[in-house]
Design an enzyme around this catalytic site. Structure first.
Site, PDB file in Angstrom:
ATOM      1  N   ASN A  87       0.873  -1.181   0.000  1.00  0.00           N
ATOM      2  CA  ASN A  87       0.000   0.000   0.000  1.00  0.00           C
ATOM      3  C   ASN A  87       0.903   1.222   0.000  1.00  0.00           C
ATOM      4  OD1 ASN A  87      -1.844   2.032   0.411  1.00  0.00           O
ATOM      5  ND2 ASN A  87      -2.192   1.548   2.574  1.00  0.00           N
ATOM      6  N   LYS A 138       0.171   4.378  -0.248  1.00  0.00           N
ATOM      7  CA  LYS A 138      -0.380   5.613   0.347  1.00  0.00           C
ATOM      8  C   LYS A 138      -0.135   6.778  -0.630  1.00  0.00           C
ATOM      9  CE  LYS A 138       0.250   3.338   4.720  1.00  0.00           C
ATOM     10  NZ  LYS A 138       0.405   3.398   6.164  1.00  0.00           N
ATOM     11  N   HIS A 156      -9.061   1.676   5.553  1.00  0.00           N
ATOM     12  CA  HIS A 156      -7.733   1.831   6.160  1.00  0.00           C
ATOM     13  C   HIS A 156      -7.831   2.821   7.329  1.00  0.00           C
ATOM     14  CE1 HIS A 156      -3.542   2.851   6.733  1.00  0.00           C
ATOM     15  NE2 HIS A 156      -3.246   1.741   6.074  1.00  0.00           N
ATOM     16  N   GLU A 176      -6.035   5.162   8.267  1.00  0.00           N
ATOM     17  CA  GLU A 176      -5.784   6.571   7.929  1.00  0.00           C
ATOM     18  C   GLU A 176      -7.043   7.206   7.357  1.00  0.00           C
ATOM     19  OE1 GLU A 176      -2.303   5.784   5.583  1.00  0.00           O
ATOM     20  OE2 GLU A 176      -1.248   5.223   7.418  1.00  0.00           O
ATOM     21  N   GLU A 207      -4.536  -4.429  11.027  1.00  0.00           N
ATOM     22  CA  GLU A 207      -3.470  -3.443  11.161  1.00  0.00           C
ATOM     23  C   GLU A 207      -3.663  -2.659  12.453  1.00  0.00           C
ATOM     24  OE1 GLU A 207      -1.806  -2.486   6.959  1.00  0.00           O
ATOM     25  OE2 GLU A 207      -3.227  -0.974   7.570  1.00  0.00           O
ATOM     26  N   GLY A 248       3.677   2.429  10.655  1.00  0.00           N
ATOM     27  CA  GLY A 248       4.726   3.427  10.447  1.00  0.00           C
ATOM     28  C   GLY A 248       5.503   3.789  11.693  1.00  0.00           C
ATOM     29  N   SER A 286       4.314  -1.925  10.210  1.00  0.00           N
ATOM     30  CA  SER A 286       5.781  -2.008  10.373  1.00  0.00           C
ATOM     31  C   SER A 286       6.358  -3.351   9.935  1.00  0.00           C
ATOM     32  CB  SER A 286       6.176  -1.671  11.816  1.00  0.00           C
ATOM     33  OG  SER A 286       5.870  -0.323  12.112  1.00  0.00           O
TER      34      SER A 286
END
Ligand SMILES: O=C[C@H](O)COP(=O)(O)O
Length: 248
Positions: A5, A7, A91, A93, A162, A168, A208
């Site tokens: 992904n 992003k 997701h 985000e 996730e 991240g 990660s």
């Protein structure tokens, strides 16, 4: 299954470079693994054309309506023309920064499957939910609602666990903890879509993941692969993860 992904990273030019490097390394990719990358919309076309055929493409989001006055959004038919196979939905985000709701993700899952895409439904708890011992309650609710209108066919669905605190950050759950949550997600899929769908559905771990730790996650019995952000941007790192999966 290994999914990158990207992003909001990579221009058309950068995507072409990634695809060309992967093309030169295609002999290192096992035929037993399903591969996909999810570039920004602007790079989906070049990704489809230049990537080796073994690497499919996915979009990072999709609107549930067929068309309409939805400034800045993208529809299923627009993605169809780009040869997309997967659509990442829900997701964290998007949930955190763009106000995506459980019900909205459910409607998108239905629309994506109706259009013939395989949704990659993302679920995961944040730091405070984890500390409060709510992990399974949160991912169970997100999964249950997302699948309320889904097809009872596990081949037409991918779920990605996730944990938000692992995205991240360089932090990860232990492989055993990720396995336990993913086993729990599989039980929820069985409750909503039936045992057959639950045994077929691929459930990925994300957060990660890197070449050095992917093997310990994908060797867990319920973890069918990885959804990778940062470490999927570099083609050599993508190939290294694919190779680690093969030996896991
Ligand atoms: O979709 C991918 C995830 O958000 C994981 O991102 P990351 O691998 O950069 O932690």
């Amino acid at each position: 299954m290994l999914v990158g992904n990207w992003k909001m990273f990579k221009t058309i030019h950068e995507t072409r470079h990634f695809a060309e490097v992967l093309g030169r390394n295609v002999g290192k990719l096992s035929a037993d693994i399903d591969f996909a990358v999810c570039p920004p919309y602007t790079a989906l076309q070049v990704a489809k054309v230049v990537l080796p055929a073994q690497i499919l493409t996915g979009a990072q989001n999709m609107h549930q309506a067929e068309d309409g006055a939805y400034t800045g959004e993208i529809s299923a038919s627009m993605l169809k023309e780009l040869g997309v196979t997967y659509v990442v939905l829900g997701h964290s985000e998007r949930r955190q920064m763009f106000a995506e709701t459980d019900g909205g993700v459910r409607d998108k899952v239905e629309a994506a499957q109706t259009a013939g895409f395989v949704p990659i439904v993302c679920v995961g708890e944040n730091d405070s939910e984890r500390e409060a011992g709510q992990t399974m309650a949160v991912v169970g609710r997100q999964t249950r609602i997302a699948l309320e209108k889904a097809a009872k066919d596990g081949d037409k669905l991918v779920v990605a666990y996730e944990p938000v605190w692992a995205i991240g950050t360089g932090k990860t759950p232990s492989p055993a903890d990720a396995q336990a949550v993913i086993q729990g997600i599989r039980k929820v899929v069985a409750e909503v879509l039936g045992e057959d769908a639950a045994s077929q559905v691929r459930i990925l771990y994300g957060g990660s993941v890197k070449p050095g730790n992917i093997a310990q996650f994908v060797s867990q019995p319920d973890i069918d692969g990885a959804l990778v952000g940062g470490a999927s941007l570099d083609p050599e790192s993508f190939v290294a993860m694919a190779q680690s999966m093969t030996t896991a």
